[in-house]
Scaffold this active site. Structure first.
Site, mmCIF file in Angstrom:
data_model
loop_
_atom_site.group_PDB
_atom_site.id
_atom_site.type_symbol
_atom_site.label_atom_id
_atom_site.label_comp_id
_atom_site.label_asym_id
_atom_site.label_seq_id
_atom_site.Cartn_x
_atom_site.Cartn_y
_atom_site.Cartn_z
ATOM 1 N N ASP A 133 0.519 -1.707 4.536
ATOM 2 C CA ASP A 133 1.715 -0.862 4.636
ATOM 3 C C ASP A 133 2.950 -1.679 4.989
ATOM 4 O O ASP A 133 4.066 -1.159 4.943
ATOM 5 C CB ASP A 133 1.513 0.209 5.720
ATOM 6 C CG ASP A 133 0.405 1.194 5.382
ATOM 7 O OD1 ASP A 133 0.154 1.419 4.177
ATOM 8 O OD2 ASP A 133 -0.207 1.736 6.321
ATOM 9 N N HIS A 187 -0.786 10.740 -2.508
ATOM 10 C CA HIS A 187 -2.114 10.374 -2.006
ATOM 11 C C HIS A 187 -3.032 11.571 -1.810
ATOM 12 O O HIS A 187 -4.172 11.576 -2.253
ATOM 13 C CB HIS A 187 -1.993 9.615 -0.681
ATOM 14 C CG HIS A 187 -3.313 9.237 -0.087
ATOM 15 N ND1 HIS A 187 -4.012 10.071 0.776
ATOM 16 C CD2 HIS A 187 -4.077 8.132 -0.240
ATOM 17 C CE1 HIS A 187 -5.141 9.483 1.129
ATOM 18 N NE2 HIS A 187 -5.222 8.307 0.528
ATOM 19 N N LYS A 202 -7.270 9.534 -7.734
ATOM 20 C CA LYS A 202 -7.709 10.395 -6.635
ATOM 21 C C LYS A 202 -8.519 11.562 -7.205
ATOM 22 O O LYS A 202 -8.070 12.710 -7.248
ATOM 23 C CB LYS A 202 -6.494 10.893 -5.854
ATOM 24 C CG LYS A 202 -5.634 9.787 -5.258
ATOM 25 C CD LYS A 202 -6.385 8.960 -4.224
ATOM 26 C CE LYS A 202 -6.687 9.774 -2.997
ATOM 27 N NZ LYS A 202 -7.276 8.938 -1.924
ATOM 28 N N GLU A 206 0.409 -0.743 -4.731
ATOM 29 C CA GLU A 206 -0.725 0.185 -4.840
ATOM 30 C C GLU A 206 -0.184 1.591 -4.756
ATOM 31 O O GLU A 206 0.707 1.877 -3.952
ATOM 32 C CB GLU A 206 -1.737 -0.074 -3.715
ATOM 33 C CG GLU A 206 -3.011 0.750 -3.803
ATOM 34 C CD GLU A 206 -2.965 2.089 -3.093
ATOM 35 O OE1 GLU A 206 -3.928 2.865 -3.209
ATOM 36 O OE2 GLU A 206 -1.954 2.371 -2.414
ATOM 37 N N ASP A 257 -1.255 6.076 -5.710
ATOM 38 C CA ASP A 257 -2.312 7.068 -5.929
ATOM 39 C C ASP A 257 -1.857 8.088 -6.959
ATOM 40 O O ASP A 257 -0.688 8.483 -6.978
ATOM 41 C CB ASP A 257 -2.633 7.791 -4.621
ATOM 42 C CG ASP A 257 -2.918 6.827 -3.486
ATOM 43 O OD1 ASP A 257 -4.046 6.325 -3.432
ATOM 44 O OD2 ASP A 257 -2.011 6.569 -2.669
ATOM 45 N N HIS A 259 0.825 -1.200 0.000
ATOM 46 C CA HIS A 259 0.000 0.000 0.000
ATOM 47 C C HIS A 259 0.863 1.254 0.000
ATOM 48 O O HIS A 259 1.629 1.492 0.939
ATOM 49 C CB HIS A 259 -0.896 -0.028 1.244
ATOM 50 C CG HIS A 259 -1.851 1.099 1.361
ATOM 51 N ND1 HIS A 259 -1.795 2.021 2.386
ATOM 52 C CD2 HIS A 259 -2.910 1.463 0.587
ATOM 53 C CE1 HIS A 259 -2.777 2.889 2.251
ATOM 54 N NE2 HIS A 259 -3.466 2.577 1.170
ATOM 55 N N ARG A 260 0.778 2.009 -1.073
ATOM 56 C CA ARG A 260 1.635 3.194 -1.286
ATOM 57 C C ARG A 260 3.110 2.787 -1.225
ATOM 58 O O ARG A 260 3.968 3.556 -0.759
ATOM 59 C CB ARG A 260 1.338 4.292 -0.272
ATOM 60 C CG ARG A 260 -0.130 4.690 -0.208
ATOM 61 C CD ARG A 260 -0.401 5.779 0.819
ATOM 62 N NE ARG A 260 -1.819 5.817 1.165
ATOM 63 C CZ ARG A 260 -2.330 6.523 2.166
ATOM 64 N NH1 ARG A 260 -1.518 7.274 2.909
ATOM 65 N NH2 ARG A 260 -3.623 6.487 2.430
ATOM 66 N N GLU A 272 -4.806 3.913 -7.979
ATOM 67 C CA GLU A 272 -6.008 4.566 -7.464
ATOM 68 C C GLU A 272 -6.079 5.980 -8.012
ATOM 69 O O GLU A 272 -5.166 6.790 -7.803
ATOM 70 C CB GLU A 272 -6.024 4.605 -5.934
ATOM 71 C CG GLU A 272 -7.290 5.262 -5.404
ATOM 72 C CD GLU A 272 -7.371 5.340 -3.890
ATOM 73 O OE1 GLU A 272 -8.180 6.150 -3.385
ATOM 74 O OE2 GLU A 272 -6.635 4.613 -3.210
#
Length: 244
Positions: free
Chosen positions: A229, A49, A111, A34, A36, A7-8, A109
């Site tokens: 994370d 993000h 945003k 992943e 953003d 995640h990120r 993702e």
């Protein structure tokens, strides 16, 4: 087998949404990453993000109000300033160029829930196609209108809807907009829900799974993937589960 998406990047151990966080995710053998995407004033697709740079950099202001050259001056080390000197906000193209020769999956993702970036969907899709990553990318967003548009523009690229609260028979809703994946807040996920989703041939990938107990629960539920994370911890727990 449940896949592990960093995640990120490895955001629990490295500055989120930076190249070093993505490198770390590959090093610990995460299945995917992943990230953003926002858009700058000059139309560049940047990996960050928040709609502002306030939280994750040493600057302030809205991403949409900067040209990319201006954004490069800000340090995105976030809470890891004692460990790293300087990290840039990367371009989406930089990540795609790096990831293309690897075997990593990628969740992008969009945003665009707060700010309606013009042509964001078209630009992201064009870039994914340019690097021939259509079948390794999932596009997701809390903006479900955006996901419907992405499906119309690129039916070959998987789309998934993000949501926070329980939905009634979401597989019916998601089919109506052309999505094939559900990315729910983990608090809405139960074993029976996952079973029903799978009966409807729908992928379930909950977020954000950071605690060991919750990871084990999601693995037990046989979710298709988790966003975490801490990809290294998740991989170790999953490998331990496979050997017991």
């Amino acid at each position: 087998m449940t896949k592990i998406f960093a995640h990120r990047g490895s955001a629990g151990t490295h500055p989120e949404n930076t190249m070093i966080a993505f490198y770390e995710a590959e090093r610990v053998e995460a299945d995917g990453i992943e990230l953003d995407v926002q858009m700058t004033k000059d139309g560049a697709l940047v990996v960050i993000h928040d709609e502002t740079i306030d939280r994750t950099t040493d600057g302030t202001g809205w991403v949409k109000d900067f040209i990319y050259k201006e954004l490069q001056q800000f340090n995105a080390v976030y809470k890891f300033a004692e460990q790293y000197d300087f990290c840039r906000i990367p371009l989406l193209e930089e990540v795609l160029q790096w990831i293309e020769p690897t075997e990593l999956l990628l969740n992008i993702e969009l945003k665009n829930g707060l700010i309606e970036y013009k042509k964001l969907e078209e630009k992201v899709i064009d870039m994914v196609r340019h690097y021939h990553l259509e079948h390794r990318v999932v596009l997701s967003s809390f903006n479900h209108n955006s996901m419907a548009l992405c499906h119309r523009l690129a039916p070959e690229i998987e789309t998934a809807i993000l949501y926070m609260k329980s939905l009634c028979q979401p597989w019916k809703y998601m089919r109506a907009i052309g999505a094939s994946g559900l990315h729910p807040y983990h608090g809405t996920v139960t074993e029976s829900f996952v079973r029903q989703a799978h009966d409807h041939r729908v992928a379930v990938r909950p977020f954000t799974i950071n605690k060991a107990g919750l990871m084990k629960k999601m693995f037990q539920y046989q979710v298709d993937a988790i966003f975490t994370d801490y990809p290294s911890k998740a991989k170790q727990l999953l490998n331990n589960q496979k050997t017991t």
